[in-house]
Design a protein around this motif. Sequence first.
Motif, PDB file in Angstrom:
ATOM      1  N   LEU A  80       0.831  -1.202   0.000  1.00  0.00           N
ATOM      2  CA  LEU A  80       0.000   0.000   0.000  1.00  0.00           C
ATOM      3  C   LEU A  80       0.871   1.260   0.000  1.00  0.00           C
ATOM      4  N   LEU A  90       0.354  -0.036   4.899  1.00  0.00           N
ATOM      5  CA  LEU A  90      -0.356  -1.241   5.324  1.00  0.00           C
ATOM      6  C   LEU A  90      -0.148  -1.461   6.818  1.00  0.00           C
ATOM      7  N   THR A  93      -2.064   1.189   8.816  1.00  0.00           N
ATOM      8  CA  THR A  93      -3.512   1.042   8.777  1.00  0.00           C
ATOM      9  C   THR A  93      -3.976  -0.111   9.666  1.00  0.00           C
ATOM     10  N   TRP A 281      -2.563   6.382  -2.314  1.00  0.00           N
ATOM     11  CA  TRP A 281      -2.362   5.199  -1.469  1.00  0.00           C
ATOM     12  C   TRP A 281      -2.264   5.560   0.017  1.00  0.00           C
ATOM     13  N   PRO A 285      -6.494   3.612   2.029  1.00  0.00           N
ATOM     14  CA  PRO A 285      -6.615   2.536   3.030  1.00  0.00           C
ATOM     15  C   PRO A 285      -7.292   2.967   4.333  1.00  0.00           C
TER      16      PRO A 285
END
Lengths: 316, 324
Positions: A80, A90, A93, A281, A285
């Motif tokens: 991500l 990632l 998140t 990006w 997310p």
Amino acid sequence: MTITTLTPRELRAERWRLRVRGWRDFWSRFVRRKDGIIGLLILGVFAALALAPSFFVGPLQTVTTATGGRLEPPSPGYPLGTDEVGRSILNLTVHGARVSMVIGLLATVVTVGIGAVLGIVSGYVGGRTDTLLMRITDFFLVIPTFVLALILAPIVLDIVGTDAELFGIRVTLLAIVIVIGVTSWASTARIIRSQALSVKERMFVDRARVIGASSSHIMRRHILPNVVALIVANTVLVFAGAILTETTLAFIGLGDPFQPSWGQILNAAQSAGAPGLGAWWYLIPPAACIVLVVLAFTLLGSALDDVLNPRLRGRR
Amino acid sequence: MGGRYLARRIVQTIVTIAFIVILNFLLFRMMPGSPERVLFRNPNITPAVLAEARARWGLDKPLIPDQLVSYVRSTITGDLGYSLKFRGQSVTEVIATRIWPTVILFGLGEIIAIVLGLSLGSYSGWKRGGTIDYLGNGLSLVLYSMPYFLIGMLMLLIFATTLGWFPTSGMFTIGATYASPIEQVADFCRHLVLPVATVALGLVGQYSILMRSSIVDTLSEDYVSTARAKGLTESRILRTHALPNALLPTVTLIAINLGYVVAGAITVEVVFNWPGIGTLTVDALAARDYPMLQGIFLILSVAVVLANLAADVVYGFLDPRVRV
């Protein structure tokens, strides 16, 4: 006519049997609501992420442990992409799920706790107490509570300091929990009160009073069990609201940079200029997580409301 | 409209505002530290000087009633103290210059959202189970789950950065010189589009969900069946029987929602760097400019309370049943 008296053991068995039947009854009505099931599944996934974020993506990356480049788009190494200091989005998140969900959960407990207690007391005791409590409730319903939370948060933060820890949770997060709790209980109190008012008029409450039960006993043992369904349905909706409030507070800079929630990540994205740099990006997310969780709670909440709320039962 | 109902609501509103003022007073005296400690960071200060300063600011008098009375008195005359961040400017002055951008942004957004949301909601409710209902409901739910600033960031990403159709921030192009006032207005409008669209999108979901359920409830009323039995066309029933009645509860709910709209206002302005009350709040928060925050809380709360009163008065005019 013979009167059979149940032994304590049989009494317990009977109670258990009724409870199981109640649950089965509830479940059979609930599974027919497709939206509720979808909501439950989504929440299950996020609960798993929140329980063991390190299991999925490793420990939370910090500025010092970040390995990626600055604001890199998604690549095989960073599915991500990365943020402005090279942390994996990632990773952030997934860890954000824990912070957002925990704050949301605690804030919900505080909100529903205050709301339920005030609602039950107000509805059962009645009279002057009721008038006074409902005036206060109306006050909190009409003022913009978010703005109140906004000015309350820095005051609470200044009072408790920013470095202390309580039960392993940084107090900055607890301050946010308290602030959300004390500003958003009013609608819960209103709903619970109206139900308590009608339960109070039922025969078993009179019987309990006649055999000498105290007010607090009646509220705990007779009123509370009869409003609990409503509390559950309301809790789910409050949870969604709490997550939204936390997200918004964190976004405008009242979060904790060391324990990033989704709102905090978006705050960092905004100050790094991600929307203007086209760093999609960095936004998508956490944004998708917020929308999914709130949507799931709303779906589950309205399904539960239909199944549990006696007034709505059988509508549609 | 009944004079007694109106009088009761006005008294209620005044009491609420009085509570807001008192809460505002108490909140900011809960803060750690006291003014004289902040202003006299001198360790050698003598108790006599300190006592004199306390007396001059009235801090030696009891919190209640003396300090409260003088606070209420200056609040009523519009004196909200001085900002810590904008040195030398009074809170009232700063708020006055920042309020118009917010009013324009939210006034427009609110109007667009009401028109769009109510039409979409009533159409979905009318054609319950149809394609529009299905799509509209889904879209409304997703928009309803999004904080305003998220919608704003995505709009910025798509329409300003990727497509380059609109400017990314502010109210005017920085450093621009305009040949004519029309050009200036055009520049203003181009900056206004995305923030207004964000506000409208943020609200449209709620209004549409609300209107839909209101229309569905109204369509099951007896007078609608009567109208059908009389042989009126479906569209006539909707226009003359269902819509006017279904609109009633939305008046109150839109007013109640105003409190949440205010929350959205703050974040949308931050995303677009719109120079209104929202960005002012966040700047004041970052600088811990407490007099400013106090003033903002007062202004916003009173505005929301008054809007609620206005909604109730409007409701009283629209619905004869509450005029008792």
